[in-house]
Design an enzyme around this catalytic site. Structure first.
Site, PDB file in Angstrom:
ATOM      1  N   CYS A 169      65.569  59.146  37.120  1.00 55.23           N
ATOM      2  CA  CYS A 169      65.121  60.622  36.738  1.00 55.23           C
ATOM      3  C   CYS A 169      63.649  60.938  36.673  1.00 55.23           C
ATOM      4  O   CYS A 169      63.017  59.851  37.037  1.00 55.23           O
ATOM      5  CB  CYS A 169      65.210  60.979  35.435  1.00 55.23           C
ATOM      6  SG  CYS A 169      64.448  59.621  34.311  1.00 55.23           S
ATOM      7  N   ALA A 172      61.566  58.656  35.005  1.00 50.64           N
ATOM      8  CA  ALA A 172      60.985  57.246  35.547  1.00 50.64           C
ATOM      9  C   ALA A 172      60.183  57.205  37.005  1.00 50.64           C
ATOM     10  O   ALA A 172      59.374  56.609  37.766  1.00 50.64           O
ATOM     11  CB  ALA A 172      62.695  57.105  36.642  1.00 50.64           C
ATOM     12  N   ARG A 225      60.796  46.829  37.904  1.00 47.33           N
ATOM     13  CA  ARG A 225      60.120  47.555  39.105  1.00 47.33           C
ATOM     14  C   ARG A 225      59.254  46.676  39.451  1.00 47.33           C
ATOM     15  O   ARG A 225      58.929  45.963  40.731  1.00 47.33           O
ATOM     16  CB  ARG A 225      59.308  48.663  38.876  1.00 47.33           C
ATOM     17  CG  ARG A 225      59.036  49.076  40.365  1.00 47.33           C
ATOM     18  CD  ARG A 225      59.004  50.671  40.008  1.00 47.33           C
ATOM     19  NE  ARG A 225      58.403  51.200  41.685  1.00 47.33           N
ATOM     20  CZ  ARG A 225      56.708  51.376  40.811  1.00 47.33           C
ATOM     21  NH1 ARG A 225      55.979  51.472  40.291  1.00 47.33           N
ATOM     22  NH2 ARG A 225      56.535  52.152  42.566  1.00 47.33           N
ATOM     23  N   HIS A 260      57.180  61.876  40.421  1.00 49.55           N
ATOM     24  CA  HIS A 260      55.880  61.359  41.618  1.00 49.55           C
ATOM     25  C   HIS A 260      55.213  63.020  41.253  1.00 49.55           C
ATOM     26  O   HIS A 260      53.857  62.097  40.574  1.00 49.55           O
ATOM     27  CB  HIS A 260      56.126  61.977  42.837  1.00 49.55           C
ATOM     28  CG  HIS A 260      57.342  60.267  42.727  1.00 49.55           C
ATOM     29  ND1 HIS A 260      57.953  59.789  44.095  1.00 49.55           N
ATOM     30  CD2 HIS A 260      57.640  59.273  42.293  1.00 49.55           C
ATOM     31  CE1 HIS A 260      58.979  58.938  43.379  1.00 49.55           C
ATOM     32  NE2 HIS A 260      58.840  58.014  42.626  1.00 49.55           N
TER      33      HIS A 260
HETATM   34  S1  CFN Z   1      60.340  55.693  43.952  1.00 52.30           S
HETATM   35 FE1  CFN Z   1      58.784  54.644  45.230  1.00 52.30          FE
HETATM   36  S2  CFN Z   1      56.953  54.640  44.895  1.00 52.30           S
HETATM   37  S3  CFN Z   1      59.830  56.153  47.213  1.00 52.30           S
HETATM   38 FE2  CFN Z   1      59.462  53.535  47.187  1.00 52.30          FE
HETATM   39  S4  CFN Z   1      58.319  52.981  48.584  1.00 52.30           S
HETATM   40 FE3  CFN Z   1      61.836  52.536  45.897  1.00 52.30          FE
HETATM   41  S5  CFN Z   1      63.673  53.664  44.792  1.00 52.30           S
HETATM   42 MO1  CFN Z   1      62.389  51.146  44.045  1.00 52.30          MO
HETATM   43  S6  CFN Z   1      60.231  51.835  42.359  1.00 52.30           S
HETATM   44 FE4  CFN Z   1      59.712  51.544  44.662  1.00 52.30          FE
HETATM   45 FE5  CFN Z   1      57.948  52.551  46.357  1.00 52.30          FE
HETATM   46 FE6  CFN Z   1      57.509  54.836  47.641  1.00 52.30          FE
HETATM   47 FE7  CFN Z   1      61.180  53.695  44.587  1.00 52.30          FE
HETATM   48  S7  CFN Z   1      57.864  50.692  45.098  1.00 52.30           S
HETATM   49  S8  CFN Z   1      61.846  50.431  45.700  1.00 52.30           S
HETATM   50  S9  CFN Z   1      61.695  52.557  48.663  1.00 52.30           S
HETATM   51  N1  CFN Z   1      60.141  53.300  45.628  1.00 52.30           N
HETATM   52  C1  HCA Z   2      63.869  53.921  39.564  1.00 51.88           C
HETATM   53  C2  HCA Z   2      62.117  52.847  38.956  1.00 51.88           C
HETATM   54  C3  HCA Z   2      63.674  50.964  40.446  1.00 51.88           C
HETATM   55  C4  HCA Z   2      65.282  50.884  40.536  1.00 51.88           C
HETATM   56  C5  HCA Z   2      65.776  49.958  41.348  1.00 51.88           C
HETATM   57  C6  HCA Z   2      66.743  49.660  41.187  1.00 51.88           C
HETATM   58  C7  HCA Z   2      62.648  50.776  41.066  1.00 51.88           C
HETATM   59  O1  HCA Z   2      63.925  54.547  40.371  1.00 51.88           O
HETATM   60  O2  HCA Z   2      63.208  54.472  38.626  1.00 51.88           O
HETATM   61  O3  HCA Z   2      67.743  50.757  41.584  1.00 51.88           O
HETATM   62  O4  HCA Z   2      67.294  48.678  41.540  1.00 51.88           O
HETATM   63  O5  HCA Z   2      62.350  50.081  42.455  1.00 51.88           O
HETATM   64  O6  HCA Z   2      62.781  48.832  40.392  1.00 51.88           O
HETATM   65  O7  HCA Z   2      63.662  52.556  41.500  1.00 51.88           O
END
Ligand code: CFN
Ligand code: HCA
Length: 528
Positions: free
Chosen positions: A50, A53, A84, A182
């Site tokens: 969401c 998050a 995370r 974001h």
């Molecule tokens: S929201 Fe982003 S900030 S887009 Fe990427 S590299 Fe994932 S989903 Mo989990 S939280 Fe994580 Fe980053 Fe960019 Fe999220 S550190 S792993 S692919 N990510």
């Molecule tokens: C998020 C955080 C997440 C969830 C990880 C997952 C992360 O999107 O709110 O589904 O395994 O990296 O912690 O993306």
């Protein structure tokens, strides 16, 4: 056989029409488009998160020297607490609040009578116990629904305590995924933090790393290499980040954008407001890392920096070459599927290729069309790329040439064609015939595994165990399954090690999921 068609077959007409726009099979000869960043279909098990998050968990969560209060029911704070794996170390006497979870724990009476009193009380308590210089507040769904004025509470706290207090209206339901969060977090940092700091960089070659959240220590590995070359990292947004450094980030010469998806807004805004150029980097994989380091050196153009860059590349490669070759020998010829939130599904394909693993399916939970199709801020750059004027792209594609030093002349050429403020999407880096699927759901994941039979499925906590129970190795690309770092030179080796360890665990060939031997319910997905 087209795997997309097989997957879509089970859907009713309405769902079919929607989902087919989110899938394609890569054809390098065509200008391919995909629908992304739209609402998930109610009732279908999306893997998305969401807005809260994205704001609280992803962008603000890693900042260590401030207290971040979740204004909402206890679950929102609790389930975003530490999962995370953004790592942070305290610096000197500065505080590190990363291991704490602060929440107002809203209850039914607060929903009925309003929650602002509780929020004020939480701030008083935090001030009494923790004495932070900065407090940030993140709203959850009910806060927006009942209309708590968290901005007013923040303004009052600033006056009363003489601190910085920033409230984010990032209610979970806003937008269609983490992505809206974001954006909200980026706007708040830009408005209230960036440009207010007193830290003075000590050297000439100063950079910020944007979109690096230090998962499993990735940011530390990048910083180690950058420092070794002679760069000063003024701030990291936001892995192991601090308010003070982020506040002074406008004093850096160049913004490096690691995760374009989550932070391109700040890169854009800092370019407009402070004239700081940004450069898309990718410190995942050897080719990505080397190309990024060479782009940076070419941007600054100093011969000494250029020479040092080449020396460090050679030194680091020499250290890891044998191990990488050993992992590649084991993994060569394997296939992978990648489904993560944003940029990692793209970034990890290069590293996998270096280990001999090809990608047969990739997708983002919440990427936008530019993450798939690329963006051309400077239109001439695309023409250059098409007409093969960009020699460094040619160089970087050739594994052999990692080992060759670039000459000053080659660097000068590189500098003239540095793709500033540009991001190549994922599709054009993928092989013909591979599949791209946006907002993949659990049914689709199962079905693609059945048809494409990838050796490894990189994903997250929600689908990992379902995939493994069905006999396919799944490694988490979000939290790295509690390992890491995976970035940079040393990270590449760690990644090779972990994938080998996972794949060669004998369990996969012994598993027969119960639904293969017992009757299960039958039906159509999406039927009313
Ligand atoms: S929201 Fe982003 S900030 S887009 Fe990427 S590299 Fe994932 S989903 Mo989990 S939280 Fe994580 Fe980053 Fe960019 Fe999220 S550190 S792993 S692919 N990510
Ligand atoms: C998020 C955080 C997440 C969830 C990880 C997952 C992360 O999107 O709110 O589904 O395994 O990296 O912690 O993306």
């Amino acid at each position: 056989m087209d795997a997309n068609a097989v997957v879509l077959e089970r859907y009713n007409a309405k769902v079919f029409k929607n989902r087919k726009e989110h899938m394609l099979r890569v054809d390098p000869a065509a200008e391919q488009q995909i629908i992304a960043n739209t609402r998930a279909i109610p009732g279908i098990m999306t893997n998305r998160g969401c807005c809260y998050a994205g704001c609280k968990g992803v962008v603000l969560g890693p900042i260590k020297d401030m207290v971040l209060i979740t204004h909402g029911p206890v679950g929102c704070g609790f389930y975003s607490w530490g999962t995370r794996r953004n790592k942070a170390k305290a610096e000197g006497d500065d505080p590190n609040f990363i291991q704490y979870c602060f929440t107002t724990d809203l209850q039914e009476p607060d929903i009925v009578f309003g929650g602002t009193k509780k929020l004020k009380k939480a701030i008083d308590e935090v001030m009494e116990l923790m004495h932070p210089k900065t407090i940030m507040i993140a709203a959850t769904c009910p806060v927006g629904l009942i209309g708590d004025d968290i901005q007013a509470v923040a303004a009052e706290a600033e006056k009363e305590y003489g601190i910085r207090c920033v409230a984010y209206s990032c209610e979970g339901y806003k937008g269609v995924s983490q992505s809206a969060g974001h954006h909200i977090a980026n706007n708040g940092l830009m408005k209230k933090v960036i440009g207010t700091g007193s830290y003075e960089p000590a050297t000439k070659y100063t950079v910020n790393i944007l979109g690096e959240y230090n998962i499993g220590g990735d940011g530390w590995e990048q910083e180690r290499v950058l420092r070794k070359i002679g760069y000063e990292v003024v701030s990291i947004f936001t892995g192991d980040g601090s308010v003070e450094r982020i506040a002074s980030s406008h004093k850096a010469n160049l913004n490096l954008v690691q995760c374009h998806r989550s932070i391109n807004y700040i890169a854009e805004m800092m370019k407009t407001k402070y004239g700081v150029d940004w450069l898309k980097v990718n410190f995942i994989g050897l080719e990505g890392t080397i190309e990024s380091l060479r782009h940076m050196a070419a941007y600054f153009g100093d011969p000494a920096l250029i020479q040092r860059t080449e020396e460090v590349i050679a030194e680091e490669l020499a250290e890891i070459q044998d191990q990488m070759a050993a992992y590649k020998a084991r993994l060569n010829g394997k296939t992978a599927a990648l489904f993560v939130g944003g940029s990692r599904s793209h970034h990890y394909q290069g590293l996998l290729k270096e280990l001999g693993v090809s990608t047969v399916l990739a997708g983002y939970e919440f990427g936008h069309r530019d993450d798939y199709e690329g963006r051309e801020i400077l239109p001439n750059i695309k023409e250059d790329a098409d007409s093969k004027n960009i020699e460094h792209l040619e160089v970087s594609k050739d594994e052999q040439k990692y080992h060759a030093f670039l000459t000053q002349e080659q660097y000068d050429k590189l500098a003239a064609t540095i793709p500033l403020e540009k991001y190549d999407g994922m599709i054009r880096d993928m092989a013909a015939g591979s599949y791209v699927v946006d907002d993949l759901n659990m049914y689709e994941a199962d079905k693609f595994v059945e048809v494409l039979k990838p050796d490894i499925f990189f994903s997250g906590i929600k689908d990992k165990y379902a995939l493994q129970k069905a006999g396919t190795l799944s490694r988490q690309l979000h939290c790295y399954d509690y390992s890491g770092p995976y970035a940079g030179f040393k990270g590449a080796v760690q990644f090779g090690h972990d994938v080998c360890m996972g794949y060669f665990t004998p369990a996969w060939h012994m598993v027969t999921p119960p639904w293969k031997t017992r009757a299960t319910l039958q039906g159509s997905v999406g039927e009313k």
